[in-house]
Scaffold this motif. Structure first.
Motif, mmCIF file in Angstrom:
data_model
loop_
_atom_site.group_PDB
_atom_site.id
_atom_site.type_symbol
_atom_site.label_atom_id
_atom_site.label_comp_id
_atom_site.label_asym_id
_atom_site.label_seq_id
_atom_site.Cartn_x
_atom_site.Cartn_y
_atom_site.Cartn_z
ATOM 1 N N ASP A 137 0.911 -1.662 -0.136
ATOM 2 C CA ASP A 137 0.157 0.285 0.135
ATOM 3 C C ASP A 137 1.035 1.500 -0.101
ATOM 4 O OD1 ASP A 137 -2.027 1.673 0.508
ATOM 5 O OD2 ASP A 137 -2.079 1.417 2.215
ATOM 6 N N HIS A 147 -2.156 1.036 9.197
ATOM 7 C CA HIS A 147 -2.493 0.306 9.897
ATOM 8 C C HIS A 147 -1.681 -1.073 9.272
ATOM 9 C CE1 HIS A 147 -3.475 -0.211 5.112
ATOM 10 N NE2 HIS A 147 -2.987 1.340 5.683
ATOM 11 N N ALA A 179 1.684 0.052 6.932
ATOM 12 C CA ALA A 179 0.839 0.692 6.268
ATOM 13 C C ALA A 179 1.287 1.929 7.254
ATOM 14 C CB ALA A 179 0.228 0.926 5.664
ATOM 15 N N GLU A 215 0.484 6.653 6.652
ATOM 16 C CA GLU A 215 1.168 7.207 5.980
ATOM 17 C C GLU A 215 0.336 8.520 6.416
ATOM 18 O OE1 GLU A 215 -2.670 6.375 3.875
ATOM 19 O OE2 GLU A 215 -3.246 4.280 5.576
ATOM 20 N N GLU A 275 2.877 7.155 1.731
ATOM 21 C CA GLU A 275 2.212 6.676 2.092
ATOM 22 C C GLU A 275 3.737 5.176 1.884
ATOM 23 O OE1 GLU A 275 -0.673 4.251 1.502
ATOM 24 O OE2 GLU A 275 -0.916 3.181 2.917
#
Ligand code: MN
Ligand code: MN
Length: 298
Positions: free
Chosen positions: A94, A154, A186, A188, A283
């Motif tokens: 991601d 997350h 991830a 971000e 991210e």
């Protein structure tokens, strides 16, 4: 392939697409073209899009993807967040980048990138999520901007984008958790202007969907649709654009609507900055390992 090889392959494809997107001049392109070309190239490289490419403009922080005939065109002073997900055997990379043709937005975009780089630099096995949040907030504040406090990174799991743990973008109080070895996360940061609210709220547009329950409904035709979606996407998010091979657009919208009302499907609302200020995002996905941290989308 073991799980780490899957993550590395997904990460390589995702980062190649992100860097290609970063270098491109998008002014005059439609959001539809941007989404479709990235999604096509992910598949050509042997990955599968883990969610529809998010193309969120200006004060929209996240969760907008192109509609089937989306004619929205990128303009000279737009701030465009392009968020890309790739999975290999369900292991998800991601990653996101913010682009703008207007140099006035450079410092906002840089702030998100700096905060991400700082956060990644300290992230290893046993790093406290609260430490990451504090560093992200400090880095953003020191450059004269504001973090979005109700958006976070997350943990990820196989076929699951949000696997339960949140990596904050601000200093938090109370108990935290420490990063685990071989667990993907991830990170971000989302950044807005100093006079922004630093909070996002839900907008009226909802064009990203995911199955949340497979409980059958009474109508056989609707059940067939639900089974088709399950076979194609499992629990991963999808867009209307992705189901028009089998269903006519009006019909697909009608069926989605029924399943959203029955709570079989969740429709994600777009997320908009509280004072409608510009938002930038950066991210990466990381996998802390004993000894070192693998930044799979580097
Ligand atoms: Mn993302
Ligand atoms: Mn994410």
């Amino acid at each position: 392939m073991d799980f780490l090889e899957c993550y590395l392959k997904a990460g390589k494809i995702a980062s190649e697409q992100r860097e290609k997107t970063r270098r491109k001049d998008h002014v005059g392109s439609t959001l539809l073209t941007i989404c479709e070309s990235i999604e096509r190239e992910i598949q050509e490289k042997g990955g599968i899009p883990a969610f529809p490419v998010n193309v969120s403009l200006n004060d929209i922080a996240a969760h907008y993807t192109a509609e089937p005939n989306d004619e929205t065109i990128v303009r000279e002073n737009d701030v465009l967040k392009i968020d890309i997900g790739v999975h290999v055997e369900g292991y998800i990379a991601d990653t996101a980048v913010t682009v703008s043709n207007d140099p006035h937005h450079d410092s906002l975009i840089k702030s998100a990138e700096n905060a991400l780089n700082e956060a990644v630099r300290i992230s290893r096995v046993n790093t406290k999520a609260s430490e990451i949040g504090k560093l992200i907030e400090n880095t953003i504040s020191n450059t004269g901007f504001k973090p979005i406090q109700n958006l976070s990174g997350h943990s990820l799991a196989q076929y699951t984008i949000h696997a339960g743990k949140s990596i904050p973008n601000i200093r938090t109080i109370g108990s935290s958790f420490s990063l685990l070895s071989s667990q993907a996360y991830a990170i971000e940061p989302f950044v807005t202007m100093k006079d922004g609210q630093g909070v996002v709220f839900e907008g009226n547009i909802r064009n990203i969907f995911a199955i949340i329950s497979r409980k059958p409904v009474k109508d056989e035709f609707v059940n067939e649709f639900l089974t088709y979606l399950w076979n194609k996407f499992r629990t991963l998010p999808f867009a209307l654009r992705w189901i028009l091979d089998r269903y006519e657009e009006g019909e697909a919208r009608r069926l989605l609507d029924i399943l959203v009302k029955k709570r079989n499907i969740h429709a994600y609302p777009i997320l908009i900055e509280g004072k409608n200020k510009f938002v930038a995002q950066a991210e990466h996905t990381i996998v802390p390992l004993d000894g070192s941290t693998s930044v799979i989308t580097l």
